[in-house]
Enzyme design. Structure first.
Site, short mmCIF file in Angstrom:
data_model
loop_
_atom_site.label_atom_id
_atom_site.label_comp_id
_atom_site.label_asym_id
_atom_site.label_seq_id
_atom_site.Cartn_x
_atom_site.Cartn_y
_atom_site.Cartn_z
N SER A 97 0.82 -1.21 0.00
CA SER A 97 0.00 0.00 0.00
C SER A 97 0.86 1.27 0.00
CB SER A 97 -0.96 -0.05 1.19
OG SER A 97 -1.94 0.92 1.06
N ASP A 241 -2.68 6.35 -3.92
CA ASP A 241 -1.54 5.67 -3.32
C ASP A 241 -1.08 4.54 -4.25
OD1 ASP A 241 -3.56 3.81 -2.76
OD2 ASP A 241 -2.67 3.24 -0.85
N ASP A 243 -1.32 1.34 -4.44
CA ASP A 243 -2.23 0.26 -4.84
C ASP A 243 -3.65 0.78 -5.09
OD1 ASP A 243 -2.69 0.53 -2.05
OD2 ASP A 243 -3.50 -1.50 -1.97
N ASP A 245 -6.15 2.35 -3.65
CA ASP A 245 -7.39 2.27 -2.87
C ASP A 245 -7.63 3.55 -2.07
OD1 ASP A 245 -5.36 1.80 -1.08
OD2 ASP A 245 -6.17 -0.07 -0.28
MG MG Z 1 -3.44 1.42 -0.32
#
Ligand code: MG
Length: 453
Positions: A97, A241, A243, A245
């Protein structure tokens, strides 16, 4: 901080110093045995260590008889959606993340596309610790199949939502700047914005995993984006960010609105159209309560952590939910945080409102947060918290996560960390000064209690 962290959501660590192939294979074998032989979807963010981690994951899964569907580099929510769409037994998103570049992690997903809950996660940890695997014979070892349709499926699922009018958004010809921090956003956002008729200008869209700045989309990390938005007179800026999300918004003036306002703006639109409660975690801004009250619906709060929010949303049939860190969850798409759907819902609302994003933001109640932490010496945390509760017993107190003390237009939350010997003190008020003052008051109280003990 320990360099390998094992939690219900998976494992996270520093590559070369804790997160080794041995640990990864072991965990993948445990997860594969837990879900049973069958299809498992694997995707990853753009981190340079992704290929090493991925091959260890493949090896562990195949050894216990799982067939891999490799969807390549993509956002975490794309992995979650692919698990559901392809009716797989589960999925693994390889991503740390917003953690710095030296980290990587496995996020474990169940057959419904949700992250593992507490009971499921504990079971996998136990199986990993006890080497409790079903390794299969040579003729039952799993296979690998590549699938390059997951991103397209994700985009099409968003554009088909009842809440979205792609033509109306396209008619505005929005000029948009996007900062992907060289994460997985570059695999999906150019196509998505193109389909919405936006003139999209990207910075840091190379999918190299070489983050040019701190990867968390906090206001202090969005200076380059703000400058670009202003310089080219764009309508709005978006930052995600690695990834994809979490979503942060920058106004046409180049100013970050703060991550709390991502979910606030989205909720302000979704609640005009859909009914149902709003679910957020216990640290989320009061702006959500004000917006929910405007539409006559209730706010339900959970412990901090995406899975707690997602599970509650399912249970209460929420209209919208998520986390104040820019995590938008729209249940009719999928019960997971998704920056893509956040972007489209913000553009939809902007198209309907007709004004600028700064005006839309200014139309919402304004709150400011102050986030602080103090070190906690070797003490019994719950006795410290009990003393705080006693001290503020005449105020409204919420014990969903740590201790949260609420007044009319302000609150302060004290939350011990699970991973570090610290206590986090978050506060919120109508001005920055009031929020800081509230945090400092509680820090002084905590220090008094700690000294006394
Ligand atoms: Mg993330």
């Amino acid at each position: 901080m320990s360099k390998l962290m094992i939690s219900i959501s998976g494992i996270r660590g520093v590559v070369g110093d804790g997160l080794t192939p041995q640990v990864i294979v072991n965990f993948a074998q445990a997860f594969g045995s837990y879900v049973g032989s069958g299809k498992v979807v694997v995707g990853r963010d753009s981190r340079v260590t992704g290929p090493m981690v991925k091959h260890a994951v493949f090896s562990g899964l195949m050894a216990v008889g799982c067939d891999i569907v490799d969807i390549g580099i993509c956002p975490t929510p794309t992995v979650q959606m692919a698990v559901e769409h392809l009716k797989a037994r589960g999925g693994i998103a390889i991503t740390a993340s917003h953690n710095p570049i030296q980290w990587n992690a496995l996020k474990l997903i169940d057959a419904s596309g949700l992250f593992l809950n507490e009971a499921q996660g504990k079971k996998v940890i136990q199986m990993a610790e006890q080497n409790h695997f079903q390794n299969v014979a040579w003729n039952q070892v799993g296979k690998i199949e590549s699938n390059d349709e997951a991103i397209e499926h994700h985009i099409n699922s968003i554009l088909k939502l009842d809440l979205i009018e792609p033509e109306r958004i396209a008619s505005q010809k929005f000029k948009v700047v996007v900062d992907c921090v060289n994460g997985a956003g570059g695999t999906i956002l150019p196509q998505l914005l193109d389909k919405l008729g936006c003139e999209a200008i990207f910075i840091n869209e190379e999918v190299t995993g070489l983050f040019p700045r701190a990867p968390e989309p906090l206001p202090e990390n969005l200076k380059e984006l703000g400058k670009k938005v202003k310089a080219i007179k764009a309508d709005i800026g978006f930052a995600v960010d690695p990834d994809v999300d979490r979503l942060a918004i920058v106004s046409e003036k180049g100013e970050p609105l703060g991550e709390e306002y991502t979910l606030a703006l989205v909720a302000n639109y979704v609640l005009q159209r859909n009914s149902g409660p709003v679910v957020v975690n216990a640290s989320g801004s009061q702006v959500i309560d004000d917006i929910a009250a405007k539409y006559g619906t209730e706010v339900i709060r959970t412990k901090v952590g995406e899975i707690f929010v997602a599970q509650k949303m399912k249970e209460v049939k929420a209209a919208i939910g998520g986390e104040g860190n820019g995590g938008v969850i729209l249940p009719e798409l999928h019960l997971g945080r998704d920056a893509m759907v956040g972007i489209v819902l913000v553009l939809q609302q902007l198209a309907l409102a007709g004004g600028s994003i700064a005006e839309l933001h200014a139309s919402l109640p304004q709150y400011f947060q102050s986030k602080n932490k103090i070190e906690l010496p070797d003490l019994n945390v719950s006795s410290v918290l009990d003393e705080i509760i006693k001290k503020y017993q005449n105020q409204k107190i919420d014990l969903t996560d740590g201790v949260k003390i609420l007044w009319q237009n302000q609150w302060v939350q004290i939350r011990p960390s699970n991973t570090e010997p610290i206590i986090r003190i978050y506060s919120e008020a109508r001005t920055v000064e009031e929020a800081n003052a509230l945090s400092f008051e509680l820090i002084a109280e905590l220090e008094k209690i700690i000294k006394k003990n």
